[in-house]
Scaffold this active site. Structure first.
Site, PDB file in Angstrom:
ATOM      1  N   ASP A   9      -7.305  -6.136 -33.444  1.00 20.16           N
ATOM      2  CA  ASP A   9      -8.613  -5.494 -33.592  1.00 20.16           C
ATOM      3  C   ASP A   9      -9.239  -5.214 -32.225  1.00 20.16           C
ATOM      4  O   ASP A   9      -9.276  -6.079 -31.347  1.00 20.16           O
ATOM      5  CB  ASP A   9      -9.530  -6.420 -34.402  1.00 20.16           C
ATOM      6  CG  ASP A   9     -10.736  -5.692 -34.972  1.00 20.16           C
ATOM      7  OD1 ASP A   9     -11.376  -4.933 -34.226  1.00 20.16           O
ATOM      8  OD2 ASP A   9     -11.037  -5.889 -36.154  1.00 20.16           O
ATOM      9  N   SER A  42     -12.185  -0.759 -35.089  1.00 16.93           N
ATOM     10  CA  SER A  42     -12.096  -1.474 -36.358  1.00 16.93           C
ATOM     11  C   SER A  42     -12.539  -0.575 -37.514  1.00 16.93           C
ATOM     12  O   SER A  42     -11.995   0.506 -37.710  1.00 16.93           O
ATOM     13  CB  SER A  42     -12.921  -2.763 -36.266  1.00 16.93           C
ATOM     14  OG  SER A  42     -12.598  -3.636 -37.321  1.00 16.93           O
TER      15      SER A  42
END
Length: 528
Positions: free
Chosen positions: A339, A219
């Site tokens: 993610d 991320s």
């Protein structure tokens, strides 16, 4: 090639005794006929003795397939193929030999770059021509490597160079640590805007003199790690990340990217443009440092590790936090990527599996327990809105959808995170940024400073306790996945007395050479 070999020897000497061998050195030490077949036994015994006496032996080949070149390949645990990064990736004579002949040793591509030259580019073309290469390095070499001198002048020059300590931050030192299984990885976890603390920690790392040989992240960690792997400089990392934070703080940009919320609240177009502005079309293979990012493949319900391909695209995939951004369609296989925090928010174990002996893992995820208000079996959003707007009402703590989603994203990683904390290879670092929200992109400097001050405090204590010194010491007795343990990976030798014995063995086309001290023992080969 001679200058490169001596430069690498300088870096390796800081880890352990290193010997360079060439055909000229062999003839000078063992006689003019040392490499003839009649002296095979003498040469094999002598080479085995040198490998026993030195941590590393560097065999420098000749430019054609001579008996010495074949001998060097036969002795090797790892073969470094050296190229000039600004030249065409044409296959050489010896490289064509690798295509025709199966050589068990690991083969790594090393591309040299000038300090005043452009950054790496076109690495994909080099690797595409060499499918037998298992990895690559970009080395920014000092000017002295490219200076044309007679061989004896090169040796005279490097005799003076070797009298000084090697720079632990040079690319040659990074290569030396990787070859000996002593590399240090930096792993950056996800956490939205809290990840700005990574930038401050990198600045503190740089000031503490801790070298980084590999970078990975999830991320926001993938974003900051990608910038650092490209520039290897805390100031550039700060400037680029700060620019990204300013763009992400733009309310107008966010509003213009809103879409009908079937898959996500935003289309992702504005986010893509920001990342393209930062990274351009740079490939992961062109980064100075080895780099990886983590994504969640919802098409196959698995974790994906990305070490090649378009950098901005896999950073975007690693940061595609639902429900704000839609999944990214992988151009390679059309899988949907989200993610990476859903499967591995702090991928220290991944870095260790790639050969890192020490992993510096920085966690900026949510960890504190919630002290929430017990609202019963139902919850009215209108009542919550009134409670928050009414200045006289008692404020109650009830999580909103963003907080719930953030907490859910870390649930699956709790067990993995605990294993990372307890592992012997990981240095777990957790800057105190829990009070910040994942969407506090406008608070870049404040979060950055928290990470920097925390890093300064930790690394100062490390210096006092010799933690950094021990981190840089060679631990040859440890079995870390790398190049020098290839013998143990391919086969194991066990003596009749049931005591495990690891032998340095060399192979080429099925030929096996054992050090002389083992020939007297009864041994058994077990092939995995």
């Amino acid at each position: 090639l001679t200058a490169f070999t001596l430069e690498l020897k300088h870096a390796l000497d800081a880890i352990g005794p290193t010997l360079v061998l060439t055909s000229d050195i062999i003839r000078a030490r063992l006689g003019a006929y040392a490499m003839e077949s009649t002296h095979e036994c003498q040469l094999s015994n002598w080479l085995a003795q040198q490998e026993d006496l030195h941590r590393i032996v560097l065999y420098q080949t000749e430019f054609t397939l001579t008996p010495w070149t074949i001998r060097s390949i036969r002795q090797a645990d790892c073969i470094l193929v050296i190229g000039l990064g600004d030249e065409e990736p044409t296959l050489g004579i010896l490289e064509k030999f690798f295509e025709q002949c199966h050589v068990r040793a690991l083969k790594q591509l090393v591309l040299l770059h000038r300090t005043d030259g452009p950054p790496p580019s076109g690495t994909v073309r080099w690797l595409k021509e060499r499918t037998w290469i298992s990895g690559h390095f970009h080395i920014q070499a000092p000017k002295r490597v490219f200076m044309q001198r007679p061989t004896h002048k090169i040796h005279e020059f490097y005799n003076k160079v070797h009298q000084k300590n090697a720079n632990r931050h040079s690319d040659f030192s990074r290569l030396a640590r990787t070859l000996t299984g002593n590399s240090i990885a930096l792993v950056l976890g996800g956490g939205g805007a809290r990840g700005f603390a990574h930038v401050g920690m990198i600045k503190a790392l740089e000031e503490a003199g801790i070298p980084i040989d590999m970078v990975g992240g999830t991320s926001i960690g993938a974003l900051v790690g990608g910038i650092y792997a490209e520039h290897r400089n805390s100031k550039q990392t700060n400037d680029r990340t700060s620019k990204w934070a300013q763009m992400m703080s733009s309310l107008l940009r966010t509003v213009l990217d809103l879409t009908y919320p079937i898959s996500s609240l935003l289309s992702g177009s504005a986010f893509n443009v920001i990342l393209q502005d930062i990274f351009g079309e740079r490939e992961i293979q062109d980064l100075w440092l080895p780099y990886f990012s983590i994504t969640t493949d919802i098409s196959s319900s698995s974790m994906r590790v990305h070490r090649e391909g378009c950098l901005w695209r896999y950073v975007r995939a690693s940061a595609s936090y639902t429900p704000y951004l839609p999944p990214l369609c992988d151009p390679r296989d059309s899988h949907l990527l989200l993610d990476g925090c859903y499967v591995n928010n702090l991928p220290a174990d991944v870095a260790h599996s790639f050969g890192a002996r020490t992993v510096l893992a920085i966690d900026v995820g949510l960890q504190k327990d919630w002290d929430t208000w017990n609202y019963g079996d139902t919850l009215s959003g209108w009542w919550l809105l009134w409670n928050r707007l009414n200045p006289w009402s008692e404020k109650i703590k009830v999580p909103d959808m963003a907080e719930l989603q953030s907490r859910l994203s870390y649930v699956s990683c709790v067990r993995q995170l605990e294993q990372v904390k307890l592992s012997g290879y990981c240095e777990y670092l957790s800057p105190p940024v829990q009070r910040f929200s994942t969407t506090d992109f406008h608070r870049f400097q404040e979060i950055h400073d928290v990470g920097y001050e925390y890093g300064k405090l930790i690394f100062t204590e490390w210096h006092r306790g010799d933690v950094i010194k021990k981190m840089l010491e060679d631990r040859s007795a440890e079995t870390v996945p790398g190049f020098t343990d290839l013998a143990e990976i391919v086969s194991r030798i066990e003596p009749a007395a049931n005591q495990k014995l690891i032998a340095d063995r060399k192979m080429i086309d099925g030929d096996i050479c054992l050090p002389n001290r083992l020939l007297q023992q009864e041994i058994r080969w077990e092939y995995s």
